[in-house]
Scaffold this active site. Structure first.
Site, PDB file in Angstrom:
ATOM      1  N   GLN A  47       2.861   7.851  -5.298  1.00  0.00           N
ATOM      2  CA  GLN A  47       3.823   7.005  -4.616  1.00  0.00           C
ATOM      3  C   GLN A  47       3.795   5.596  -5.206  1.00  0.00           C
ATOM      4  O   GLN A  47       2.787   5.165  -5.751  1.00  0.00           O
ATOM      5  CB  GLN A  47       3.515   6.950  -3.119  1.00  0.00           C
ATOM      6  N   ARG A  62       0.830  -1.207   0.000  1.00  0.00           N
ATOM      7  CA  ARG A  62       0.000   0.000   0.000  1.00  0.00           C
ATOM      8  C   ARG A  62       0.855   1.243   0.000  1.00  0.00           C
ATOM      9  O   ARG A  62       1.904   1.306   0.650  1.00  0.00           O
ATOM     10  CB  ARG A  62      -0.895   0.034   1.244  1.00  0.00           C
ATOM     11  N   ALA A  63       0.431   2.232  -0.761  1.00  0.00           N
ATOM     12  CA  ALA A  63       0.987   3.575  -0.691  1.00  0.00           C
ATOM     13  C   ALA A  63      -0.176   4.547  -0.574  1.00  0.00           C
ATOM     14  O   ALA A  63      -1.299   4.247  -0.989  1.00  0.00           O
ATOM     15  CB  ALA A  63       1.841   3.903  -1.909  1.00  0.00           C
ATOM     16  N   SER A  64       0.096   5.719  -0.004  1.00  0.00           N
ATOM     17  CA  SER A  64      -0.996   6.638   0.323  1.00  0.00           C
ATOM     18  C   SER A  64      -1.579   7.357  -0.881  1.00  0.00           C
ATOM     19  O   SER A  64      -2.764   7.681  -0.906  1.00  0.00           O
ATOM     20  CB  SER A  64      -0.515   7.668   1.355  1.00  0.00           C
ATOM     21  N   THR A  65      -0.756   7.627  -1.890  1.00  0.00           N
ATOM     22  CA  THR A  65      -1.230   8.397  -3.037  1.00  0.00           C
ATOM     23  C   THR A  65      -0.820   7.713  -4.330  1.00  0.00           C
ATOM     24  O   THR A  65       0.080   6.869  -4.356  1.00  0.00           O
ATOM     25  CB  THR A  65      -0.656   9.823  -3.042  1.00  0.00           C
TER      26      THR A  65
END
Length: 208
Positions: free
Chosen positions: A14, A8-11
């Site tokens: 990324q 997972r990445a926030s945006t």
């Protein structure tokens, strides 16, 4: 037992796959294979993460949910973390995080007594690291808000630069009477952005 990797990445800016090599290496060192990889770009502070819940839906009892760090799994508040943990417990999924050494043995099959002891210890450590991850998230948000406020007081804050090319295309779509739903589906833009552009169009038409 299947190993299911969660990245997972926030945006969208990324790289959510950044840690894939580390997770693969961890599995290889233990003679294990990652059966499936689930990737998404969503903030860890919300439960609205379809890939995480698809992973849990695919899991069978005893499967391993493998993550790089606990904060990839959760930056949730206490209530939401309790909900997610309850879902993990109900599915009898083992959470293994590279930054949580006490969890590493859960990637291996063991006798029932040892597994239950490790589950109990790991559960406490998960709670602690999830709380730390949430505090870090809240601290960063607070510092960010303070920084913006200070910049505004100095007249130095300009906000995020407008994507003029994108907004021009969206404006054209709005002016051609395309529905908001179709625009969102085609571009992934938020409805708040469309609302702002629609308001700008109305103001321009009123000024003419």
């Amino acid at each position: 037992m299947f190993i299911r990797a969660y990245l997972r990445a926030s945006t969208k800016e990324q790289d959510a796959t950044r840690a894939k090599l580390d997770l693969t290496r961890f599995a290889d060192e233990r003679g294990l294979k990652i059966a499936a990889t689930y990737i998404e770009n969503e903030t860890g502070s919300t439960l609205k993460r379809p890939e995480l819940f698809r992973l849990l839906s695919d899991c069978q009892p005893g499967d391993v949910l493998l993550v790089e760090q606990v904060d990839r799994l959760s930056r949730l508040n206490t209530e939401d973390w309790s909900k997610l943990k309850a879902e993990i417990t109900a599915k009898r999924v083992r959470v293994v995080a590279l930054d949580l050494p006490t969890s590493h043995q859960l990637a291996q099959q063991g006798d029932e007594f040892s597994s239950r002891m490790l589950d109990a210890i790991n559960g406490m450590m998960l709670d602690m690291l999830a709380a730390i991850a949430r505090k870090d998230y809240e601290d960063r948000r607070r510092r960010q808000a303070q920084g913006i406020q200070n910049a505004k007081s100095r007249g130095a804050f300009k906000g995020r630069p407008e994507d003029e090319k994108r907004n021009a295309a969206l404006t054209a779509m709005l002016k051609s009477k395309q529905s908001w739903a179709s625009i969102v589906a085609a571009t992934g833009v938020s409805t708040s952005t469309l609302a702002r552009l629609a308001k700008r169009i109305r103001e321009e038409e009123t000024a003419i």
